[in-house]
Design a protein around this motif. Structure first.
Motif, mmCIF file in Angstrom:
data_model
loop_
_atom_site.group_PDB
_atom_site.id
_atom_site.type_symbol
_atom_site.label_atom_id
_atom_site.label_comp_id
_atom_site.label_asym_id
_atom_site.label_seq_id
_atom_site.Cartn_x
_atom_site.Cartn_y
_atom_site.Cartn_z
ATOM 1 N N VAL A 14 -18.660 -9.736 -5.231
ATOM 2 C CA VAL A 14 -17.557 -9.252 -4.407
ATOM 3 C C VAL A 14 -16.713 -8.243 -5.173
ATOM 4 O O VAL A 14 -16.739 -8.197 -6.400
ATOM 5 C CB VAL A 14 -16.647 -10.412 -3.922
ATOM 6 N N ILE A 15 -15.974 -7.441 -4.419
ATOM 7 C CA ILE A 15 -14.999 -6.511 -4.999
ATOM 8 C C ILE A 15 -13.616 -7.010 -4.629
ATOM 9 O O ILE A 15 -13.325 -7.254 -3.451
ATOM 10 C CB ILE A 15 -15.231 -5.083 -4.479
ATOM 11 N N LYS A 16 -12.763 -7.173 -5.640
ATOM 12 C CA LYS A 16 -11.388 -7.628 -5.403
ATOM 13 C C LYS A 16 -10.498 -6.417 -5.166
ATOM 14 O O LYS A 16 -10.602 -5.421 -5.886
ATOM 15 C CB LYS A 16 -10.877 -8.424 -6.606
ATOM 16 N N GLY A 17 -9.659 -6.522 -4.162
ATOM 17 C CA GLY A 17 -8.809 -5.384 -3.869
ATOM 18 C C GLY A 17 -7.609 -5.731 -3.015
ATOM 19 O O GLY A 17 -7.377 -6.885 -2.658
ATOM 20 N N VAL A 18 -6.845 -4.698 -2.690
ATOM 21 C CA VAL A 18 -5.649 -4.823 -1.851
ATOM 22 C C VAL A 18 -5.922 -4.062 -0.558
ATOM 23 O O VAL A 18 -6.514 -2.980 -0.575
ATOM 24 C CB VAL A 18 -4.411 -4.231 -2.562
ATOM 25 N N LYS A 19 -5.485 -4.630 0.547
ATOM 26 C CA LYS A 19 -5.644 -3.953 1.838
ATOM 27 C C LYS A 19 -4.586 -2.859 2.001
ATOM 28 O O LYS A 19 -3.483 -2.952 1.452
ATOM 29 C CB LYS A 19 -5.490 -4.968 2.979
ATOM 30 N N THR A 20 -4.931 -1.836 2.778
ATOM 31 C CA THR A 20 -3.937 -0.822 3.127
ATOM 32 C C THR A 20 -2.937 -1.436 4.105
ATOM 33 O O THR A 20 -3.174 -2.510 4.666
ATOM 34 C CB THR A 20 -4.605 0.389 3.789
ATOM 35 N N GLU A 21 -1.855 -0.740 4.322
ATOM 36 C CA GLU A 21 -0.819 -1.258 5.228
ATOM 37 C C GLU A 21 -1.386 -1.513 6.624
ATOM 38 O O GLU A 21 -1.056 -2.503 7.276
ATOM 39 C CB GLU A 21 0.347 -0.253 5.308
ATOM 40 N N SER A 22 -2.280 -0.647 7.092
ATOM 41 C CA SER A 22 -2.861 -0.798 8.435
ATOM 42 C C SER A 22 -3.785 -2.010 8.530
ATOM 43 O O SER A 22 -3.938 -2.596 9.605
ATOM 44 C CB SER A 22 -3.657 0.453 8.805
ATOM 45 N N GLU A 23 -4.421 -2.376 7.411
ATOM 46 C CA GLU A 23 -5.394 -3.466 7.409
ATOM 47 C C GLU A 23 -4.800 -4.800 6.963
ATOM 48 O O GLU A 23 -5.501 -5.811 6.938
ATOM 49 C CB GLU A 23 -6.576 -3.099 6.497
ATOM 50 N N ARG A 24 -3.534 -4.808 6.606
ATOM 51 C CA ARG A 24 -2.894 -6.046 6.168
ATOM 52 C C ARG A 24 -2.788 -7.061 7.285
ATOM 53 O O ARG A 24 -2.768 -6.714 8.467
ATOM 54 C CB ARG A 24 -1.462 -5.759 5.683
ATOM 55 N N PHE A 25 -2.645 -8.316 6.878
ATOM 56 C CA PHE A 25 -2.314 -9.379 7.827
ATOM 57 C C PHE A 25 -0.950 -9.056 8.436
ATOM 58 O O PHE A 25 -0.023 -8.672 7.724
ATOM 59 C CB PHE A 25 -2.272 -10.721 7.084
ATOM 60 N N ALA A 26 -0.841 -9.180 9.752
ATOM 61 C CA ALA A 26 0.398 -8.809 10.433
ATOM 62 C C ALA A 26 1.586 -9.591 9.867
ATOM 63 O O ALA A 26 1.577 -10.817 9.831
ATOM 64 C CB ALA A 26 0.270 -9.072 11.928
ATOM 65 N N GLY A 27 2.583 -8.868 9.423
ATOM 66 C CA GLY A 27 3.788 -9.504 8.898
ATOM 67 C C GLY A 27 3.762 -9.732 7.404
ATOM 68 O O GLY A 27 4.766 -10.132 6.811
ATOM 69 N N ALA A 28 2.627 -9.470 6.775
ATOM 70 C CA ALA A 28 2.522 -9.687 5.327
ATOM 71 C C ALA A 28 3.078 -8.492 4.558
ATOM 72 O O ALA A 28 3.062 -7.360 5.037
ATOM 73 C CB ALA A 28 1.064 -9.907 4.938
ATOM 74 N N VAL A 29 3.567 -8.768 3.359
ATOM 75 C CA VAL A 29 4.023 -7.702 2.472
ATOM 76 C C VAL A 29 2.808 -7.092 1.770
ATOM 77 O O VAL A 29 2.707 -5.885 1.604
ATOM 78 C CB VAL A 29 5.030 -8.247 1.433
ATOM 79 N N ASP A 30 1.894 -7.959 1.368
ATOM 80 C CA ASP A 30 0.637 -7.520 0.741
ATOM 81 C C ASP A 30 -0.497 -8.451 1.143
ATOM 82 O O ASP A 30 -0.276 -9.656 1.306
ATOM 83 C CB ASP A 30 0.748 -7.529 -0.790
ATOM 84 N N THR A 31 -1.682 -7.883 1.290
ATOM 85 C CA THR A 31 -2.882 -8.687 1.528
ATOM 86 C C THR A 31 -3.916 -8.348 0.457
ATOM 87 O O THR A 31 -4.271 -7.188 0.281
ATOM 88 C CB THR A 31 -3.481 -8.418 2.922
ATOM 89 N N TYR A 32 -4.351 -9.378 -0.249
ATOM 90 C CA TYR A 32 -5.401 -9.229 -1.262
ATOM 91 C C TYR A 32 -6.705 -9.763 -0.674
ATOM 92 O O TYR A 32 -6.686 -10.685 0.145
ATOM 93 C CB TYR A 32 -5.039 -10.011 -2.529
ATOM 94 N N CYS A 33 -7.813 -9.183 -1.086
ATOM 95 C CA CYS A 33 -9.072 -9.582 -0.450
ATOM 96 C C CYS A 33 -10.249 -9.514 -1.412
ATOM 97 O O CYS A 33 -10.159 -8.909 -2.482
ATOM 98 C CB CYS A 33 -9.363 -8.672 0.746
ATOM 99 N N ILE A 34 -11.316 -10.182 -1.016
ATOM 100 C CA ILE A 34 -12.615 -9.983 -1.665
ATOM 101 C C ILE A 34 -13.548 -9.432 -0.593
ATOM 102 O O ILE A 34 -13.619 -9.958 0.508
ATOM 103 C CB ILE A 34 -13.184 -11.276 -2.300
ATOM 104 N N GLU A 35 -14.246 -8.353 -0.949
ATOM 105 C CA GLU A 35 -15.145 -7.696 -0.004
ATOM 106 C C GLU A 35 -16.588 -7.829 -0.487
ATOM 107 O O GLU A 35 -16.894 -7.561 -1.656
ATOM 108 C CB GLU A 35 -14.796 -6.214 0.133
ATOM 109 N N ALA A 36 -17.461 -8.256 0.398
ATOM 110 C CA ALA A 36 -18.882 -8.417 0.067
ATOM 111 C C ALA A 36 -19.714 -7.464 0.909
ATOM 112 O O ALA A 36 -19.269 -6.978 1.951
ATOM 113 C CB ALA A 36 -19.311 -9.861 0.315
ATOM 114 N N LEU A 37 -20.947 -7.215 0.465
ATOM 115 C CA LEU A 37 -21.847 -6.338 1.203
ATOM 116 C C LEU A 37 -23.060 -7.128 1.667
ATOM 117 O O LEU A 37 -23.702 -7.823 0.883
ATOM 118 C CB LEU A 37 -22.302 -5.163 0.327
ATOM 119 N N MET A 38 -23.365 -7.028 2.950
ATOM 120 C CA MET A 38 -24.508 -7.737 3.514
ATOM 121 C C MET A 38 -25.773 -6.882 3.405
ATOM 122 O O MET A 38 -25.709 -5.693 3.125
ATOM 123 C CB MET A 38 -24.229 -8.087 4.985
#
Length: 300
Positions: A14-38
């Motif tokens: 996985v790749i660890k990262g931060v979501k952009t403002e548009s992709e964040r969880f609604a109402g969150a200040v920051d959203t961190y994520c792990i992204e995988a490739l199928m």
């Protein structure tokens, strides 16, 4: 913690990262994520954690008493990996014959299938299989001896292949006579005849090798599908013909992000939190200055 579990147990890089403002969880200040490739070249958001600040606390009036005996709104976080990890597991590893499960999380790691003619052969094979089974279980390996005589060996082979059992041990009368055992691994479908002495230790090592090999294979595929794009034409061509993650410059505006999404159905999966893509350039769409590349992909 998410990345450690998904990589070390599920064998999915996985790749660890931060979501952009548009992709964040609604109402969150920051959203961190792990992204995988199928395996089909699409990305999957495999897990997220959100820093909610005091937004939800103020909305729902959730307060606590400080050491100074004052009421303050709580600072909240939200954590979520879900059943989508099951989907990630299926899509990252499986083939046309069924599941391929990493040994660390496979409910059944080893299955022993007997091949015999007549009760006399069956009794000898039963005795040897019971010994092997006991040794495997002593070592903490999740194993089963399938002596069910309602199904033929070929049916059992297909069944356990479908279920993704990492290792299949086949015991026949000829094997017993030669003091050898056939072992098949699910990940590569390779079969080999192994000397029966020390078979449990061999299987223990094989399970570790399968775990590592599955991660290595998935990581090689993922790394081969992280491609830099420096022009809009290149960006679109890569999306349509290669897939995977595209490392491209973005000017940091929601307008450009939305325009790329509308034109290509690709979204910014994350802004990596490591040094990946840290270099100045110009946005792949707008041509405006960009401080770093971000990861784009079409996703589930």
């Amino acid at each position: 913690m998410y990345a450690e579990f998904v990589e070390e147990f599920m064998a999915v890089p996985v790749i660890k990262g931060v979501k952009t403002e548009s992709e964040r969880f609604a109402g969150a200040v920051d959203t961190y994520c792990i992204e995988a490739l199928m395996q089909d070249g699409k990305a999957l958001q495999a897990g997220t954690s959100h820093f909610l600040g005091q937004n939800f606390a103020k909305a729902f009036d959730v307060q606590y008493l400080t050491k100074e005996n004052k009421q303050e709104y709580v600072w909240a976080t939200s954590w979520g990996v879900s059943t989508r990890l099951v989907g990630a597991l299926v899509m990252a590893h499986s083939d046309d014959e069924g599941l391929i499960l990493p040994p660390k999380i496979a409910p059944l790691q080893v299955v022993i299938v007997p091949i015999y003619k007549g009760e006399e052969q069956k009794a000898l094979i039963d005795a040897r299989a019971t010994e092997i089974l006991a040794d495997l279980k002593t070592m903490g390996i999740r194993a089963k001896y399938d002596d069910n005589d309602n199904n033929r060996p070929g049916w059992k082979f297909a069944e356990y292949e479908l279920k993704g059992v990492p290792v299949r041990v086949t015991l026949g009368a000829r094997d017993l006579a030669n003091n050898q055992i056939e072992i098949a691994r699910r990940d590569t479908k390779a079969k080999e005849l192994i000397h029966a002495d020390g078979i449990s230790q061999y299987i223990d090592g094989l399970l570790l090798d399968i775990q590592n090999n599955m991660f290595k294979k998935a990581k090689t595929y993922r790394d081969e599908h992280i491609t830099k794009a420096d022009s809009w034409e290149e960006f679109v061509q890569l999306l349509d013909n290669k897939g995977g993650f595209i490392l491209a410059h973005w000017d940091g505006t929601a307008e450009t992000e939305n325009e790329i999404k509308e034109k290509t159905k690709a979204t910014i999966r994350c802004i990596p939190i490591d040094e990946m893509g840290v270099e100045e350039g110009v946005c792949v769409l707008s041509g405006k200055p960009s401080k770093r590349r971000v990861l784009f992909a079409r996703a589930y």
